[in-house]
Design a protein around this motif. Structure first.
Motif, PDB file in Angstrom:
ATOM      1  N   SER A  22       2.014  20.346 -56.176  1.00  0.00           N
ATOM      2  CA  SER A  22       1.823  21.628 -56.853  1.00  0.00           C
ATOM      3  C   SER A  22       2.207  22.838 -55.998  1.00  0.00           C
ATOM      4  CB  SER A  22       0.383  21.765 -57.325  1.00  0.00           C
ATOM      5  OG  SER A  22      -0.470  21.535 -56.250  1.00  0.00           O
ATOM      6  N   GLN A  23       2.189  22.691 -54.685  1.00  0.00           N
ATOM      7  CA  GLN A  23       2.576  23.815 -53.823  1.00  0.00           C
ATOM      8  C   GLN A  23       3.177  23.277 -52.536  1.00  0.00           C
ATOM      9  OE1 GLN A  23       2.336  27.404 -54.241  1.00  0.00           O
ATOM     10  NE2 GLN A  23       3.635  27.175 -52.452  1.00  0.00           N
ATOM     11  N   SER A  24       4.403  23.645 -52.260  1.00  0.00           N
ATOM     12  CA  SER A  24       5.056  23.167 -51.041  1.00  0.00           C
ATOM     13  C   SER A  24       4.567  23.955 -49.829  1.00  0.00           C
ATOM     14  CB  SER A  24       6.560  23.330 -51.182  1.00  0.00           C
ATOM     15  OG  SER A  24       7.170  23.132 -49.935  1.00  0.00           O
ATOM     16  N   PRO A  27       7.545  26.650 -46.837  1.00  0.00           N
ATOM     17  CA  PRO A  27       7.717  28.071 -46.487  1.00  0.00           C
ATOM     18  C   PRO A  27       6.785  28.486 -45.349  1.00  0.00           C
ATOM     19  CG  PRO A  27       7.604  27.819 -48.855  1.00  0.00           C
ATOM     20  CD  PRO A  27       7.295  26.480 -48.273  1.00  0.00           C
ATOM     21  N   PRO A 176      -1.724  29.685 -55.590  1.00  0.00           N
ATOM     22  CA  PRO A 176      -2.651  30.824 -55.561  1.00  0.00           C
ATOM     23  C   PRO A 176      -3.393  31.000 -56.884  1.00  0.00           C
ATOM     24  CG  PRO A 176      -0.413  31.577 -55.831  1.00  0.00           C
ATOM     25  CD  PRO A 176      -0.330  30.097 -55.661  1.00  0.00           C
ATOM     26  N   PHE A 178      -4.184  33.972 -57.908  1.00  0.00           N
ATOM     27  CA  PHE A 178      -3.742  35.266 -58.443  1.00  0.00           C
ATOM     28  C   PHE A 178      -2.218  35.349 -58.385  1.00  0.00           C
ATOM     29  CE2 PHE A 178      -7.901  35.580 -56.608  1.00  0.00           C
ATOM     30  CZ  PHE A 178      -8.619  36.087 -57.668  1.00  0.00           C
ATOM     31  N   GLU A 179      -1.655  35.855 -59.447  1.00  0.00           N
ATOM     32  CA  GLU A 179      -0.207  35.823 -59.661  1.00  0.00           C
ATOM     33  C   GLU A 179       0.612  36.449 -58.531  1.00  0.00           C
ATOM     34  OE1 GLU A 179       2.119  34.732 -62.010  1.00  0.00           O
ATOM     35  OE2 GLU A 179       0.480  33.336 -62.288  1.00  0.00           O
ATOM     36  N   HIS A 180       0.111  37.574 -57.973  1.00  0.00           N
ATOM     37  CA  HIS A 180       0.970  38.315 -57.043  1.00  0.00           C
ATOM     38  C   HIS A 180       1.018  37.727 -55.635  1.00  0.00           C
ATOM     39  CE1 HIS A 180      -3.032  40.050 -57.082  1.00  0.00           C
ATOM     40  NE2 HIS A 180      -2.843  40.389 -55.837  1.00  0.00           N
ATOM     41  N   PHE A 181       0.273  36.643 -55.385  1.00  0.00           N
ATOM     42  CA  PHE A 181       0.377  35.990 -54.075  1.00  0.00           C
ATOM     43  C   PHE A 181       1.312  34.794 -54.167  1.00  0.00           C
ATOM     44  CE2 PHE A 181      -3.879  37.931 -53.777  1.00  0.00           C
ATOM     45  CZ  PHE A 181      -3.680  38.679 -52.628  1.00  0.00           C
ATOM     46  N   LEU A 182       1.925  34.442 -53.018  1.00  0.00           N
ATOM     47  CA  LEU A 182       2.826  33.288 -53.021  1.00  0.00           C
ATOM     48  C   LEU A 182       2.039  31.990 -52.960  1.00  0.00           C
ATOM     49  CD1 LEU A 182       5.730  32.101 -52.765  1.00  0.00           C
ATOM     50  CD2 LEU A 182       5.353  32.121 -50.315  1.00  0.00           C
ATOM     51  N   ASN A 206       7.395  37.711 -46.495  1.00  0.00           N
ATOM     52  CA  ASN A 206       8.493  38.659 -46.723  1.00  0.00           C
ATOM     53  C   ASN A 206       9.839  37.991 -46.465  1.00  0.00           C
ATOM     54  OD1 ASN A 206       8.863  38.570 -44.011  1.00  0.00           O
ATOM     55  ND2 ASN A 206       8.303  40.684 -43.608  1.00  0.00           N
TER      56      ASN A 206
END
Lengths: 300, 263
Positions: A22-24, A27, A176, A178-182, A206
């Protein structure tokens, strides 16, 4: 906290990054790789999962010269008879024998990922390898940090727990809330003093893979709870007043009810009127109120 | 080739016929329309397709191909299509003794089990034979690899074959690898679950076919989840969910709840 660990302000010898479908976690691994390039002379990047070109494409130009890629994906089990890195290699020996990458002071080792090593060898072997790497000297240079990626949904709990014991920091990556976090991370950091810190954080990366906007989940959660519990006040928009101010409450408490026993009132009445009968109600200490209807027996 | 499906799965940033890994997972439904689609898509793209099927015989693919305007026999004559039979021969090999004639799978069997390295060597020689003949892009399709688990091969060996094929097809030959697997038991089957998760971690494009949560429906046959994985990207997983309906010669794709039967 996550910033301190990835930037090296918080010392950690063996750092484990766990991810799932579900989340790599890659990064975050690249972010750590960039920060390692600023701290150590050379970084050995061992690829068991994806070919080196895959990660190379994301590296900043100033970092690429410091990272040495070792490709273990082309012949992972040594089926083809060529001399290359595979899961049966002794990694410490392999890194010491690799030529032309001399570092004199410090090196770091990044393993992407440990999963093939656990699957094709075993979890105890993987633990041994990682601890050996952490305490080894690679061509006379001290190993500053060992960073490993692990796909935790490919292994049983037993294998994962073994690795948790040897790691000094475990960062579990999650999608996450919340949507705005990676991504969101759960960090378990074992300090040298023995103190164990657990923390949940959200952040973004970034363009240079630097961690930004770190927010602790706890603070987000409390604000959410506060928002949920603030219910509308029914007395807010009334045409009359239902609430009392402190001054009014004080005034109310000073009011004496008629017929209550009070020394000053009794004295006053006794002195004013002579020959008249007076009733004074003095409540009993125990409640003397009769709950039964006194007229219950009357047939009206 | 199904045009609507092609539009849904195409990636504007990446050409599907070079250095691309596609994983297909099906859960309690038949996702073979995706295999038929990719077969015809890559043959039309002028690639060399090598197809290992554990689920159907060549005749089946021939007749489906003819229906959707894709002649496998012509492609075979032109040398663009190579079929590796896995359904009958594998069954014969692992069931010891019921052999009829020469069976190429025999060389891959060790103690009634498929030996991973021998299987890879066999596939490698076939793939190299085909790829050396021309410089067209190679596409290798396996339908479905979880059959190996069912014949007793361990999940670790199966993953090793996948990883070697991934290196050979994508890195060495610069082609496309498509691997199908089924996930009927979900979390209950540990091995298939690991295989599915491994594919998820490795692929560039993941297609998941599943039945509708609300049960069978004659106008909507299932749900297709398309995820473009880029595990180094700083952006979130790009995912699209659509529903589909299969007709005799076509596959209609529409957004969830937008079937003409519902509207």
């Amino acid at each position: 906290m996550i910033g301190d660990i990835t930037e090296g302000r918080e010392k950690s010898k063996i750092l484990l990054v766990e991810d799932s479908v579900s989340q790599s976690g890659r990064p975050l691994l690249i972010s750590i790789l960039h920060s390692l390039c600023k701290r150590v002379e050379k970084v050995h990047y061992i690829c068991f999962d994806r070919e080196p070109g895959f990660v190379k494409a994301c590296l900043q130009s100033e970092c690429s010269s410091r990272v040495i890629f070792h490709d273990g994906t082309s012949n992972i089990l040594g089926w083809e008879n060529k001399q290359s890195l595979n899961v049966n290699c002794d990694l410490v020996k392999y890194l010491n024998d690799s030529k032309g990458h001399h570092a004199s002071t410090s090196v770091a080792i990044v393993c992407d990922s440990l999963s093939p090593l656990i699957l094709h060898r075993s979890a105890p072997y993987t633990c041994q390898t990682v601890t050996k790497l952490a305490s080894a000297k690679i061509q006379a240079a001290e190993v500053d940090q060992v960073v490993c990626l692990l796909h935790k949904d490919l292994h049983d709990n037993h294998s994962i727990n073994l690795l948790h014991h040897i790691a000094t920091t475990i960062i579990t990556v999650k999608p996450p809330k919340f949507e705005h976090f990676l991504m969101a991370t759960h960090t378990l950091h074992k300090r040298l003093s023995g103190k164990v810190i657990k923390l949940e954080e959200h952040f973004t990366l970034n363009n240079e893979y630097v961690i930004q906007d770190i927010t602790e989940v706890k603070s987000i959660d409390t604000s959410k709870v506060a928002m949920e519990t603030s219910q509308p006040d029914p007395t807010a928009n009334l045409t009359f007043n239902l609430t009392l101010t402190d001054k009014e409450k004080e005034a109310r408490s000073q009011v004496k009810l008629p017929y209550t026993y009070d020394q000053s009132r009794q004295d006053e009445t006794l002195t004013k009127s002579v020959g008249e009968g007076k009733i004074f109600y003095q409540p009993d200490e125990a409640d003397d109120f009769d709950e039964e209807d006194p007229d219950d027996d009357l047939d009206i | 080739m199904f045009t609507e499906l092609k539009n849904l799965v195409s990636n504007p940033n990446h050409c599907m016929s070079s250095k691309y890994f596609i994983g297909i997972t099906e859960k309690k439904v038949d996702g073979s329309f995706l295999i038929h689609h990719f077969l015809s898509y890559f043959l039309k793209e002028n690639c060399r397709v090598i197809f290992l099927s554990f689920r159907q015989a060549l005749n089946h693919f021939n007749s489906v191909g003819n229906k959707i305007g894709n002649s496998l026999s012509i492609a075979k004559e032109q040398g663009n299509f190579c079929f590796i039979e896995g359904l009958k021969s594998l069954a014969q090999s692992v069931n010891n003794g019921v052999l009829c004639g020469e069976n190429p799978w025999d060389q891959t069997i060790n103690n009634n089990l498929v030996s991973a390295d021998k299987l890879y060597m066999m596939l490698q020689s076939k793939i190299k034979d085909v790829s050396f003949k021309s410089d067209k892009n190679v596409v290798f399709i396996i339908d479905d690899i979880s059959t190996l688990l069912d014949t007793g091969t361990t999940v670790v060996d199966t993953l090793a074959v996948v990883q070697y094929l991934q290196h050979l097809i994508i890195q060495e030959l610069g082609g496309t690898l498509i691997i199908g697997t089924n996930d009927d038991m979900g979390e209950l089957d540990d091995d298939k679950n690991i295989l599915k998760n491994y594919l998820h971690h490795s692929v560039d494009l993941c297609l998941e076919v599943s039945g509708l949560e609300t049960g069978y429906c004659k106008d909507v046959h299932g749900q297709l989840t398309v995820s473009w994985n880029n595990t180094v990207s700083r952006e979130k997983i790009n995912q699209r969910v659509a529903q589909y309906k299969l007709t005799d010669k076509n596959c209609a794709i529409f957004a969830s709840g937008m079937s003409s039967a519902v509207l």
